[in-house]
Write an enzyme that holds these catalytic residues in place. Sequence first.
Site, PDB file in Angstrom:
ATOM      1  CB  VAL A   8      21.296 -57.118  -6.380  1.00  0.00           C
ATOM      2  CG1 VAL A   8      22.796 -57.239  -6.557  1.00  0.00           C
ATOM      3  CG2 VAL A   8      20.655 -56.530  -7.608  1.00  0.00           C
ATOM      4  CB  SER A   9      17.664 -58.110  -2.298  1.00  0.00           C
ATOM      5  OG  SER A   9      18.265 -59.322  -1.924  1.00  0.00           O
ATOM      6  CB  THR A  10      16.636 -53.461  -3.528  1.00  0.00           C
ATOM      7  OG1 THR A  10      17.960 -53.006  -3.259  1.00  0.00           O
ATOM      8  CG2 THR A  10      16.049 -54.117  -2.286  1.00  0.00           C
ATOM      9  CD  GLN A  13      20.887 -55.170  -2.336  1.00  0.00           C
ATOM     10  OE1 GLN A  13      20.443 -56.074  -3.006  1.00  0.00           O
ATOM     11  NE2 GLN A  13      21.088 -55.268  -1.026  1.00  0.00           N
TER      12      GLN A  13
END
Length: 183
Positions: A8-10, A13
Site C-alpha cells: 500500500v502507498s501510505t 491505507q
Amino acid sequence: MKIGYARVSTGDQNPELQIDALEKAGCEKIYTDKISGAKTDRPNLKDALGYVRKGDCLVVWRLDRLGRSLKHLIEVVEGLEAQGTGFISLQEGFDTTSSGGKLVFQIFGALAEFERNLIRERTKAGLEAARARGRVGGRKAKLDSDQVGTLKAMHESRKHTIKEICSVFGISKPTFYRYLEAE
C-alpha cells in the site's frame, strides 16, 4: 510454494484486501510494504525476492503493487524467471508458470523494449536537429573567458589557495581543474 507480496502507498491505507486475496490464492508466506510504489527501496519486496527459490511462485494482487513502471516490472519478473521462479498477478490473471502467461508477459516485454527504442530514436533525432540549428548541448559555462583568465592568473600567482579561488568564483574543485586544463 507460493510467496505473496502486498503493498500500500501510505500508512493510512490498509493491505488487508490484498492479504486476504493472497491467502485465498494459497500463499504460505506474505511480505507487506507500506511505501510508495515510486520508491526504489522497498525492504519487504527485497526480502520476498530473496526468499523465493526455484520452483516457488511470487504472487501479487495486482501488477501495480509490484512494479514502479513497466520496465521495472519486467526486470523483476525476468529476474524471477532466471532463477526458476514463477510469477502470478491475481487481478490481471498473469501466470508465468503457464505457457500462455509467459507469452503474454513476453509480449509486454517486447512492447516495453519497442517504447524504449522509440524514445531513444526521438531523443537522437532531436539532438541532431538542435545541432543542425547551431545549438550546443550541455550546461552553460559557469565562467566567461575573462573570468577564466583571472582564475588562471590567481592560480599562477600562488597568492591564493585553490579553495579561495573556488570560493571567489563559486565553483567546485573539479570545475576549477577543468578550467585549468581547458585551452
